[in-house]
Design an enzyme around this catalytic site. Structure first.
Site, PDB file in Angstrom:
ATOM      1  N   ARG A 187      -7.652   0.606 -10.191  1.00 41.12           N
ATOM      2  CA  ARG A 187      -8.970  -0.987 -10.283  1.00 41.12           C
ATOM      3  C   ARG A 187      -8.440  -1.480  -8.812  1.00 41.12           C
ATOM      4  O   ARG A 187      -9.564  -1.303  -8.515  1.00 41.12           O
ATOM      5  CB  ARG A 187      -7.590  -2.058 -11.564  1.00 41.12           C
ATOM      6  CG  ARG A 187      -8.979  -3.505 -11.018  1.00 41.12           C
ATOM      7  CD  ARG A 187      -9.345  -4.796 -10.051  1.00 41.12           C
ATOM      8  NE  ARG A 187      -7.476  -5.281  -9.980  1.00 41.12           N
ATOM      9  CZ  ARG A 187      -7.396  -5.546  -8.738  1.00 41.12           C
ATOM     10  NH1 ARG A 187      -8.757  -5.832  -7.643  1.00 41.12           N
ATOM     11  NH2 ARG A 187      -6.360  -6.239  -7.886  1.00 41.12           N
ATOM     12  N   ASP A 188      -7.968  -1.469  -8.524  1.00 42.78           N
ATOM     13  CA  ASP A 188      -7.526  -2.158  -6.939  1.00 42.78           C
ATOM     14  C   ASP A 188      -8.367  -1.351  -5.586  1.00 42.78           C
ATOM     15  O   ASP A 188      -8.527  -1.613  -4.828  1.00 42.78           O
ATOM     16  CB  ASP A 188      -6.201  -2.886  -6.417  1.00 42.78           C
ATOM     17  CG  ASP A 188      -6.070  -4.035  -4.969  1.00 42.78           C
ATOM     18  OD1 ASP A 188      -7.062  -4.507  -4.690  1.00 42.78           O
ATOM     19  OD2 ASP A 188      -5.123  -4.121  -4.530  1.00 42.78           O
ATOM     20  N   HIS A 226       3.456  -6.059  -3.108  1.00 39.47           N
ATOM     21  CA  HIS A 226       2.336  -5.326  -3.231  1.00 39.47           C
ATOM     22  C   HIS A 226       1.913  -5.586  -1.379  1.00 39.47           C
ATOM     23  O   HIS A 226       1.479  -6.535  -0.681  1.00 39.47           O
ATOM     24  CB  HIS A 226       1.053  -6.785  -3.516  1.00 39.47           C
ATOM     25  CG  HIS A 226       0.193  -5.740  -3.823  1.00 39.47           C
ATOM     26  ND1 HIS A 226      -0.160  -5.202  -5.086  1.00 39.47           N
ATOM     27  CD2 HIS A 226      -1.388  -5.724  -2.488  1.00 39.47           C
ATOM     28  CE1 HIS A 226      -1.719  -4.598  -4.595  1.00 39.47           C
ATOM     29  NE2 HIS A 226      -2.046  -4.884  -3.236  1.00 39.47           N
ATOM     30  N   HIS A 257       0.126  -4.127   2.002  1.00 42.22           N
ATOM     31  CA  HIS A 257      -0.999  -2.855   2.443  1.00 42.22           C
ATOM     32  C   HIS A 257      -0.513  -2.261   3.618  1.00 42.22           C
ATOM     33  O   HIS A 257       0.464  -2.471   4.847  1.00 42.22           O
ATOM     34  CB  HIS A 257      -1.742  -3.909   2.626  1.00 42.22           C
ATOM     35  CG  HIS A 257      -2.773  -3.959   1.797  1.00 42.22           C
ATOM     36  ND1 HIS A 257      -4.186  -4.375   1.558  1.00 42.22           N
ATOM     37  CD2 HIS A 257      -2.722  -4.768   0.414  1.00 42.22           C
ATOM     38  CE1 HIS A 257      -4.460  -4.479   0.317  1.00 42.22           C
ATOM     39  NE2 HIS A 257      -3.611  -4.797  -0.643  1.00 42.22           N
ATOM     40  N   CYS A 302      -8.387  -2.053   3.461  1.00 33.21           N
ATOM     41  CA  CYS A 302      -8.458  -2.994   3.435  1.00 33.21           C
ATOM     42  C   CYS A 302      -9.459  -4.025   4.317  1.00 33.21           C
ATOM     43  O   CYS A 302     -10.006  -3.726   6.025  1.00 33.21           O
ATOM     44  CB  CYS A 302      -7.681  -3.254   4.781  1.00 33.21           C
ATOM     45  SG  CYS A 302      -7.063  -5.008   5.705  1.00 33.21           S
ATOM     46  N   ASN A 334      -4.102  -0.391   0.685  1.00 32.44           N
ATOM     47  CA  ASN A 334      -2.734   0.255  -0.454  1.00 32.44           C
ATOM     48  C   ASN A 334      -2.098   1.022   0.013  1.00 32.44           C
ATOM     49  O   ASN A 334      -2.071   2.512   0.445  1.00 32.44           O
ATOM     50  CB  ASN A 334      -3.221  -0.200  -2.245  1.00 32.44           C
ATOM     51  CG  ASN A 334      -3.617  -1.356  -2.538  1.00 32.44           C
ATOM     52  OD1 ASN A 334      -3.229  -2.458  -2.715  1.00 32.44           O
ATOM     53  ND2 ASN A 334      -4.930  -1.060  -3.350  1.00 32.44           N
TER      54      ASN A 334
END
Length: 307
Positions: free
Chosen positions: A19-20, A211, A213, A244, A253
């Site tokens: 998803r992300d 979470h 990055h 990003c 990520n």
């Protein structure tokens, strides 16, 4: 005398690649490829996979096939399949798709909230009240993501008070888990520990997730710093999927392979098979026509071919 804090003995990895990771891919990824990726990740042993997003295809075209993906994946016992749900229409779609967890989101940055969804933080979270109530009524797990908890592309620094305020609002909605997200990847270890400690003072520590990055190459260091605080849940994206959007050309990520390689080295149990994750990373990277962004994944794959 060893004064180092004891690290958790086990960690839950939430795999967000399907998803992300994929949502910002400019080239269309077919439902068949997404289904295969989710199933490979489930076989690798992830307890939680973010598999779908029920937002308007107008805003996130890549996620238009979410219902198809959720309908076709083979549900693995012990794996929770999550879906992003921005409103009741999204919730109804997630419910129909048999999602085990719905995900809502809010920003710790007022500027980010205004720029992205044209309303205040308070107003954005108020919109999620019916979604939260519906999730509880239907027995679904409710997770919240707090974006820009470490910095904002528009306002810069974000205060600890601002993070705690949003965490508290999400807690009051009845969230089971709250993700503290470094959306632009600017966090460093000491800052990470301060933010995580403040979040844990507002919500239960065992429900706080990191979470991170890797925009500035700090993600693994920040995960280790979070472990020292006692955080036991982390998000990661296979092959480092997902750029990003606020730092042109930057990594997004943190790569799942890199996180698991580090945790394995620390003797921290994840229940995830690193070799299978590497294979999943090679699979999706080939489908996208480029090399994956995971250093550990690429090194392990190269070592395999040299044997």
């Amino acid at each position: 005398m060893n004064t180092q804090p004891a690290l958790p003995k086990s960690v839950k990895i939430v795999e967000v690649g399907p998803r992300d990771g994929l949502q910002n891919e400019p080239q269309w990824v077919s439902a068949a490829v997404k289904i295969e990726l989710v199933e490979r990740l489930a076989r690798a042993g992830f307890p939680n996979i973010e598999a779908a997003s029920f937002v308007s295809p107008k805003w996130v075209p890549q996620m238009a096939s979410s219902a198809e993906v959720m309908a076709a994946i083979e549900r693995r016992p012990g794996t929770m399949y999550s879906a992003l749900t921005p409103n009741m229409q999204g919730f109804d779609a997630a419910l129909a798709a048999r999602a085990g967890e719905v995900v809502i989101f809010g920003s710790a940055s007022e500027a980010f909230s205004q720029k992205n969804i044209n309303c205040s933080i308070a107003a954005s979270i108020a919109r999620f009240e019916p979604v939260a109530q519906a999730a509880k009524a239907h027995g679904l797990r409710l997770r919240a993501s707090v974006s820009c908890a470490f910095g904002c592309p528009y306002q810069g620094a974000v205060s600890l008070d601002a993070v705690a305020d949003v965490v508290g609002r999400m807690r009051d909605l009845g969230c089971d888990e709250i993700d503290i997200a470094d959306t632009i990847g600017v966090a460093t270890p000491r800052h990470t520990q301060a933010v995580m400690a403040r979040a844990a003072a507002t919500f239960r520590l065992d429900g706080i997730a990191g979470h991170f990055h890797d925009t500035y190459g700090q993600a693994l260091a920040n995960i280790y710093a979070s472990l020292e605080v006692g955080v036991q849940i982390f998000h990661a994206s296979v092959a480092g999927l997902g750029g990003c959007p606020y730092a042109k050309g930057a990594t997004g990520n943190v790569a799942t392979e890199d996180v698991i390689y580090m945790l394995n080295g620390l003797g921290i149990h994840t229940g995830v098979d690193l070799d299978q994750v590497v294979e999943a990373g090679l699979f999706i990277s080939e489908q996208l026509g480029r090399k994956g962004a995971s250093r550990a994944g690429n090194a392990l794959a190269a070592k395999r071919t040299n044997l």
